[in-house]
Design a protein around this motif. Structure first.
Motif, short mmCIF file in Angstrom:
data_model
loop_
_atom_site.label_atom_id
_atom_site.label_comp_id
_atom_site.label_asym_id
_atom_site.label_seq_id
_atom_site.Cartn_x
_atom_site.Cartn_y
_atom_site.Cartn_z
N PRO A 1 0.73 -1.11 0.04
CA PRO A 1 0.18 -0.15 -0.02
C PRO A 1 0.92 1.30 -0.01
O PRO A 1 0.43 2.29 -0.39
CB PRO A 1 -1.01 -0.23 1.26
N ASP A 2 1.89 1.28 0.60
CA ASP A 2 3.03 2.45 0.60
C ASP A 2 4.40 1.93 0.25
O ASP A 2 4.89 0.85 0.49
CB ASP A 2 2.91 3.09 1.76
N GLY A 3 5.40 2.53 -0.11
CA GLY A 3 6.51 2.37 -0.26
C GLY A 3 6.66 1.48 -1.54
O GLY A 3 6.12 1.35 -2.25
N ASP A 4 8.12 1.06 -1.63
CA ASP A 4 8.40 0.31 -2.69
C ASP A 4 8.35 -1.15 -2.44
O ASP A 4 8.59 -1.52 -1.21
CB ASP A 4 9.77 0.57 -3.22
N ASP A 5 8.10 -1.90 -3.60
CA ASP A 5 7.80 -3.28 -3.30
C ASP A 5 9.22 -3.99 -3.17
O ASP A 5 10.31 -3.48 -3.53
CB ASP A 5 7.45 -3.96 -4.65
N HIS A 6 9.19 -5.06 -2.46
CA HIS A 6 10.30 -6.09 -2.12
C HIS A 6 10.13 -7.38 -2.13
O HIS A 6 10.73 -8.43 -1.91
CB HIS A 6 10.98 -5.74 -0.82
N LEU A 7 8.69 -7.89 -2.70
CA LEU A 7 8.17 -9.09 -2.92
C LEU A 7 7.67 -9.31 -4.16
O LEU A 7 6.83 -8.60 -4.64
CB LEU A 7 7.34 -9.46 -1.93
N ARG A 8 8.02 -10.52 -4.84
CA ARG A 8 7.60 -10.58 -6.34
C ARG A 8 7.37 -12.17 -6.55
O ARG A 8 7.88 -13.08 -5.73
CB ARG A 8 8.87 -10.13 -7.17
N VAL A 9 6.63 -12.33 -7.63
CA VAL A 9 6.37 -13.82 -7.90
C VAL A 9 6.81 -14.43 -9.22
O VAL A 9 6.66 -13.43 -10.08
CB VAL A 9 4.85 -14.02 -7.45
N GLN A 10 7.34 -15.44 -9.40
CA GLN A 10 7.46 -15.98 -10.58
C GLN A 10 6.99 -17.29 -10.95
O GLN A 10 7.29 -18.08 -10.08
CB GLN A 10 9.31 -15.98 -10.86
N ARG A 11 6.45 -17.52 -11.99
CA ARG A 11 6.18 -18.89 -12.34
C ARG A 11 7.29 -19.60 -12.70
O ARG A 11 8.18 -19.36 -13.45
CB ARG A 11 5.09 -18.85 -13.46
N ARG A 12 7.46 -21.06 -11.90
CA ARG A 12 8.58 -21.88 -12.15
C ARG A 12 7.87 -22.97 -13.17
O ARG A 12 7.29 -23.74 -12.37
CB ARG A 12 9.26 -22.28 -11.03
#
Length: 255
Positions: free
Chosen positions: A55-66
């Motif tokens: 909701p605020d700040g920069d992202d630090h979690l991402r998802v990748q399909r393996r």
């Protein structure tokens, strides 16, 4: 004035949830709910990437399909010059797996852990999520889990790669990298005493109400694996392990 860190010292750390193809839809939804994030539009040549947008700040979690192999976690180190950082990492014992046309570089640590140097800019840490019960929680740590026989070279590698001091904790099996203020994730190196054969990574959440947080996760489809005095080991709906620790989340972020 302190001496500058190595060219591989990250300006930002992020974590990638590499989810097995048959788990990516369910896993993405679970982690978005757990963190109070919004899933970005899918991107990538094969439509394999999502970002968990806070909701605020920069992202630090991402998802990748393996598309091959089970779900796992890897870390991205954000640096100004990915190629130069990779060259330095190789001198410390890393191996380059792939240098992508997009500029990022995939490597393996001496213990076989895959990680990436990327160049996406970020600088503002997000605040912990506040839930209807009034309690707070946040994914705030990467734990690098190292078999005992690989521990010394792996600890030295991450210390020298980041340029961050390594210190003992109250538990002999844990060492912390002294991550600079403002980073979104702490980095813990944990000695594994079981029969694990390779280095891996898991995520840790922190909360000021463990009972309420455990109840929330179980309602979203996770299950409790083991309970310890200060943390609980969980398994998400796709089988990915993570931990919940009973420490108040750090709310000291820029206004």
């Amino acid at each position: 004035m302190s001496a500058p860190g190595p060219v591989s010292s990250p300006l930002w750390i992020s974590a990638f949830l590499d989810l097995a193809a048959d788990e990516v839809e369910r896993g993405s939804a679970f982690w978005a709910q757990v963190t109070g994030s919004t899933l970005s539009a899918v991107r990538g040549e094969r439509h394999e990437f999502h970002t968990l947008v806070p909701p605020d700040g920069d992202d630090h979690l991402r998802v990748q399909r393996r598309d091959e192999g089970p779900s796992r976690v890897h870390l991205d180190l954000h640096v100004p010059d990915q190629a130069t950082a990779a060259e330095h990492a190789v001198t410390l014992g890393a191996e380059v797996v792939r240098a992508a046309d997009e500029g990022y570089v995939v490597l393996r640590s001496p213990g076989g852990l895959e990680f990436c140097f990327v160049g996406h800019p970020a600088e503002t840490r997000s605040r912990p999520a506040v839930w209807p019960t009034g309690h707070r929680s946040q994914v705030d740590q990467l734990s690098i889990d190292v078999p005992a026989r690989l521990l010394e070279p792996e600890r030295g590698f991450w210390r020298d790669l980041t340029g961050w001091p390594l210190r003992r904790t109250a538990y002999e099996e844990f060492h912390l990298l002294e991550v600079p203020a403002g980073q979104p994730l702490q980095v813990l190196l944990q000695r594994l005493d079981d029969d694990a054969t390779e280095v891996s990574v898991h995520l840790d959440l922190t909360t000021d109400d463990v009972g309420a947080e455990l109840e929330r996760h179980v309602a979203l489809g996770a299950r409790v694996l083991t309970r310890h005095e200060h943390w609980t080991v969980m398994v998400d709906p796709g089988g990915l392990r993570y931990c919940i620790a009973g420490d108040p989340p750090d709310d000291d972020v820029p206004a």
